[in-house]
Design a protein around this motif. Structure first.
Motif, PDB file in Angstrom:
ATOM      1  N   GLY A 128     -18.536 -16.447  -2.003  1.00 11.12           N
ATOM      2  CA  GLY A 128     -18.553 -15.475  -0.927  1.00 11.12           C
ATOM      3  C   GLY A 128     -19.607 -15.763   0.125  1.00 11.12           C
ATOM      4  O   GLY A 128     -20.419 -16.673  -0.004  1.00 11.12           O
ATOM      5  N   ARG A 129     -19.526 -14.950   1.142  1.00 11.72           N
ATOM      6  CA  ARG A 129     -20.409 -15.093   2.290  1.00 11.72           C
ATOM      7  C   ARG A 129     -21.665 -14.257   2.082  1.00 11.72           C
ATOM      8  O   ARG A 129     -21.580 -13.078   1.764  1.00 11.72           O
ATOM      9  CB  ARG A 129     -19.696 -14.626   3.556  1.00 11.72           C
ATOM     10  CG  ARG A 129     -18.413 -15.391   3.838  1.00 11.72           C
ATOM     11  CD  ARG A 129     -17.521 -14.640   4.815  1.00 11.72           C
ATOM     12  NE  ARG A 129     -17.106 -13.386   4.154  1.00 11.72           N
ATOM     13  CZ  ARG A 129     -16.762 -12.281   4.793  1.00 11.72           C
ATOM     14  NH1 ARG A 129     -16.774 -12.242   6.094  1.00 11.72           N
ATOM     15  NH2 ARG A 129     -16.402 -11.215   4.125  1.00 11.72           N
ATOM     16  N   VAL A 130     -22.806 -14.878   2.313  1.00 20.61           N
ATOM     17  CA  VAL A 130     -24.089 -14.206   2.161  1.00 20.61           C
ATOM     18  C   VAL A 130     -24.679 -13.943   3.542  1.00 20.61           C
ATOM     19  O   VAL A 130     -24.735 -14.838   4.386  1.00 20.61           O
ATOM     20  CB  VAL A 130     -25.089 -15.070   1.351  1.00 20.61           C
ATOM     21  CG1 VAL A 130     -26.444 -14.392   1.267  1.00 20.61           C
ATOM     22  CG2 VAL A 130     -24.542 -15.361  -0.025  1.00 20.61           C
ATOM     23  N   ALA A 131     -25.124 -12.718   3.748  1.00 18.07           N
ATOM     24  CA  ALA A 131     -25.884 -12.375   4.952  1.00 18.07           C
ATOM     25  C   ALA A 131     -27.302 -12.038   4.507  1.00 18.07           C
ATOM     26  O   ALA A 131     -27.505 -11.141   3.693  1.00 18.07           O
ATOM     27  CB  ALA A 131     -25.249 -11.192   5.673  1.00 18.07           C
ATOM     28  N   LEU A 132     -28.255 -12.806   5.004  1.00 18.08           N
ATOM     29  CA  LEU A 132     -29.662 -12.634   4.667  1.00 18.08           C
ATOM     30  C   LEU A 132     -30.394 -12.020   5.844  1.00 18.08           C
ATOM     31  O   LEU A 132     -30.298 -12.516   6.971  1.00 18.08           O
ATOM     32  CB  LEU A 132     -30.291 -13.985   4.310  1.00 18.08           C
ATOM     33  CG  LEU A 132     -31.801 -13.996   4.111  1.00 18.08           C
ATOM     34  CD1 LEU A 132     -32.193 -13.208   2.867  1.00 18.08           C
ATOM     35  CD2 LEU A 132     -32.313 -15.425   4.031  1.00 18.08           C
ATOM     36  N   PHE A 133     -31.130 -10.952   5.561  1.00 15.54           N
ATOM     37  CA  PHE A 133     -31.931 -10.265   6.566  1.00 15.54           C
ATOM     38  C   PHE A 133     -33.384 -10.289   6.103  1.00 15.54           C
ATOM     39  O   PHE A 133     -33.702  -9.746   5.039  1.00 15.54           O
ATOM     40  CB  PHE A 133     -31.444  -8.820   6.738  1.00 15.54           C
ATOM     41  CG  PHE A 133     -30.009  -8.745   7.191  1.00 15.54           C
ATOM     42  CD1 PHE A 133     -29.702  -8.711   8.545  1.00 15.54           C
ATOM     43  CD2 PHE A 133     -28.974  -8.724   6.273  1.00 15.54           C
ATOM     44  CE1 PHE A 133     -28.375  -8.656   8.969  1.00 15.54           C
ATOM     45  CE2 PHE A 133     -27.649  -8.667   6.688  1.00 15.54           C
ATOM     46  CZ  PHE A 133     -27.345  -8.635   8.032  1.00 15.54           C
ATOM     47  N   VAL A 134     -34.254 -10.934   6.881  1.00 17.81           N
ATOM     48  CA  VAL A 134     -35.645 -11.129   6.486  1.00 17.81           C
ATOM     49  C   VAL A 134     -36.556 -10.286   7.369  1.00 17.81           C
ATOM     50  O   VAL A 134     -36.561 -10.433   8.591  1.00 17.81           O
ATOM     51  CB  VAL A 134     -36.060 -12.614   6.579  1.00 17.81           C
ATOM     52  CG1 VAL A 134     -37.505 -12.791   6.140  1.00 17.81           C
ATOM     53  CG2 VAL A 134     -35.123 -13.484   5.762  1.00 17.81           C
TER      54      VAL A 134
ATOM     55  N   ALA B 209     -32.224  -2.745   9.863  1.00 15.33           N
ATOM     56  CA  ALA B 209     -31.384  -1.799   9.113  1.00 15.33           C
ATOM     57  C   ALA B 209     -30.043  -1.564   9.815  1.00 15.33           C
ATOM     58  O   ALA B 209     -28.995  -1.509   9.162  1.00 15.33           O
ATOM     59  CB  ALA B 209     -32.117  -0.482   8.902  1.00 15.33           C
ATOM     60  N   VAL B 210     -30.071  -1.440  11.125  1.00 17.40           N
ATOM     61  CA  VAL B 210     -28.827  -1.229  11.875  1.00 17.40           C
ATOM     62  C   VAL B 210     -27.937  -2.466  11.759  1.00 17.40           C
ATOM     63  O   VAL B 210     -26.729  -2.356  11.516  1.00 17.40           O
ATOM     64  CB  VAL B 210     -29.125  -0.887  13.351  1.00 17.40           C
ATOM     65  CG1 VAL B 210     -27.872  -0.972  14.212  1.00 17.40           C
ATOM     66  CG2 VAL B 210     -29.752   0.491  13.453  1.00 17.40           C
ATOM     67  N   ASP B 211     -28.517  -3.660  11.915  1.00 14.28           N
ATOM     68  CA  ASP B 211     -27.722  -4.883  11.817  1.00 14.28           C
ATOM     69  C   ASP B 211     -27.140  -5.057  10.418  1.00 14.28           C
ATOM     70  O   ASP B 211     -25.972  -5.426  10.258  1.00 14.28           O
ATOM     71  CB  ASP B 211     -28.569  -6.105  12.186  1.00 14.28           C
ATOM     72  CG  ASP B 211     -28.852  -6.193  13.674  1.00 14.28           C
ATOM     73  OD1 ASP B 211     -28.295  -5.394  14.461  1.00 14.28           O
ATOM     74  OD2 ASP B 211     -29.647  -7.073  14.055  1.00 14.28           O
ATOM     75  N   LEU B 212     -27.931  -4.796   9.388  1.00 16.53           N
ATOM     76  CA  LEU B 212     -27.463  -4.895   8.004  1.00 16.53           C
ATOM     77  C   LEU B 212     -26.289  -3.941   7.777  1.00 16.53           C
ATOM     78  O   LEU B 212     -25.261  -4.328   7.214  1.00 16.53           O
ATOM     79  CB  LEU B 212     -28.613  -4.582   7.048  1.00 16.53           C
ATOM     80  CG  LEU B 212     -28.406  -4.789   5.551  1.00 16.53           C
ATOM     81  CD1 LEU B 212     -29.765  -4.964   4.873  1.00 16.53           C
ATOM     82  CD2 LEU B 212     -27.653  -3.677   4.901  1.00 16.53           C
ATOM     83  N   THR B 213     -26.431  -2.719   8.242  1.00 21.05           N
ATOM     84  CA  THR B 213     -25.376  -1.719   8.082  1.00 21.05           C
ATOM     85  C   THR B 213     -24.116  -2.125   8.842  1.00 21.05           C
ATOM     86  O   THR B 213     -22.996  -1.969   8.344  1.00 21.05           O
ATOM     87  CB  THR B 213     -25.880  -0.341   8.550  1.00 21.05           C
ATOM     88  OG1 THR B 213     -27.066  -0.021   7.825  1.00 21.05           O
ATOM     89  CG2 THR B 213     -24.842   0.734   8.332  1.00 21.05           C
ATOM     90  N   ARG B 214     -24.291  -2.680  10.022  1.00 20.62           N
ATOM     91  CA  ARG B 214     -23.139  -3.138  10.816  1.00 20.62           C
ATOM     92  C   ARG B 214     -22.400  -4.268  10.091  1.00 20.62           C
ATOM     93  O   ARG B 214     -21.174  -4.290  10.052  1.00 20.62           O
ATOM     94  CB  ARG B 214     -23.598  -3.587  12.202  1.00 20.62           C
ATOM     95  CG  ARG B 214     -22.440  -3.999  13.098  1.00 20.62           C
ATOM     96  CD  ARG B 214     -22.860  -4.267  14.514  1.00 20.62           C
ATOM     97  NE  ARG B 214     -23.241  -3.018  15.135  1.00 20.62           N
ATOM     98  CZ  ARG B 214     -24.285  -2.879  15.962  1.00 20.62           C
ATOM     99  NH1 ARG B 214     -25.031  -3.908  16.250  1.00 20.62           N
ATOM    100  NH2 ARG B 214     -24.565  -1.717  16.502  1.00 20.62           N
ATOM    101  N   PHE B 215     -23.137  -5.210   9.512  1.00 24.07           N
ATOM    102  CA  PHE B 215     -22.511  -6.288   8.743  1.00 24.07           C
ATOM    103  C   PHE B 215     -21.686  -5.716   7.600  1.00 24.07           C
ATOM    104  O   PHE B 215     -20.578  -6.164   7.333  1.00 24.07           O
ATOM    105  CB  PHE B 215     -23.570  -7.253   8.197  1.00 24.07           C
ATOM    106  CG  PHE B 215     -23.720  -8.508   9.002  1.00 24.07           C
ATOM    107  CD1 PHE B 215     -23.262  -9.718   8.514  1.00 24.07           C
ATOM    108  CD2 PHE B 215     -24.320  -8.477  10.246  1.00 24.07           C
ATOM    109  CE1 PHE B 215     -23.390 -10.880   9.253  1.00 24.07           C
ATOM    110  CE2 PHE B 215     -24.464  -9.623  10.993  1.00 24.07           C
ATOM    111  CZ  PHE B 215     -23.993 -10.835  10.503  1.00 24.07           C
ATOM    112  N   ALA B 216     -22.245  -4.737   6.911  1.00 25.11           N
ATOM    113  CA  ALA B 216     -21.534  -4.117   5.786  1.00 25.11           C
ATOM    114  C   ALA B 216     -20.266  -3.421   6.263  1.00 25.11           C
ATOM    115  O   ALA B 216     -19.183  -3.605   5.698  1.00 25.11           O
ATOM    116  CB  ALA B 216     -22.446  -3.131   5.066  1.00 25.11           C
TER     117      ALA B 216
END
Length: 158
Positions: A16-22, A88-95
């Motif tokens: 699967g595709r991983v999105a990493l937020f640091v 947090a907004v970007d992470l939520t948008r990705f989800a």
């Protein structure tokens, strides 16, 4: 590989595709001695492709740090204020958009707990990556499906 089996079951390496937020200001601190390569490798160990590798920094980030991150494949996001809200907004948008199968957040900040909970609600696997054992956030660990430290992930490569 033992760590990956513990995290994701007998199959080991997940697909699967991983999105990493640091969370740069909370992870890239002298007391943690975190290497950008370790963070990048952590994301790559959690899936078979990355859909995003984003490093969030504030306006005080040095040009050298920005260049080093970009050279290692990170998309650098500079904010004029607190990076937490943008991340947090970007992470939520990705989800919500289904742009990843695994969402990983590297931080020690409990502010990302609600964003991880939203990703969980969308059925994504979530991973909280702490910069070190004393940099763990209990709230983040409990909100994520899996919690590891960068040390654990780098040790699993041996």
């Amino acid at each position: 590989m033992d760590l990956l089996r513990r995290l994701f079951g007998p199959e080991g390496l997940p697909s699967g595709r991983v999105a990493l937020f640091v969370d740069g200001p909370n992870v890239l601190r002298d007391e943690f001695d975190v290497d950008l390569d370790d963070i990048r490798n952590a994301a790559r160990s959690l899936g078979d492709q990355t859909s995003a590798m984003r490093l969030y920094l504030d306006e005080h980030a040095t040009p050298g740090l920005i260049q080093a991150a970009e050279a290692r494949g990170f998309e650098v996001v500079i904010t004029s204020g607190d990076v937490d809200v943008k991340l947090a907004v970007d992470l939520t948008r990705f989800a919500a958009d289904g742009r990843a199968d695994v969402i990983a957040v590297a931080s020690r900040d409990t502010d990302f707990k609600p964003a991880l909970e939203v990703a969980n609600e969308y059925g994504l696997r979530t991973v909280a990556i702490a910069p070190g054992s004393y940099g763990r956030s209990d709230a983040l660990q409990n909100a994520a499906n899996h919690a590891v430290t960068l040390d654990e992930l780098s040790d699993s490569d041996d």
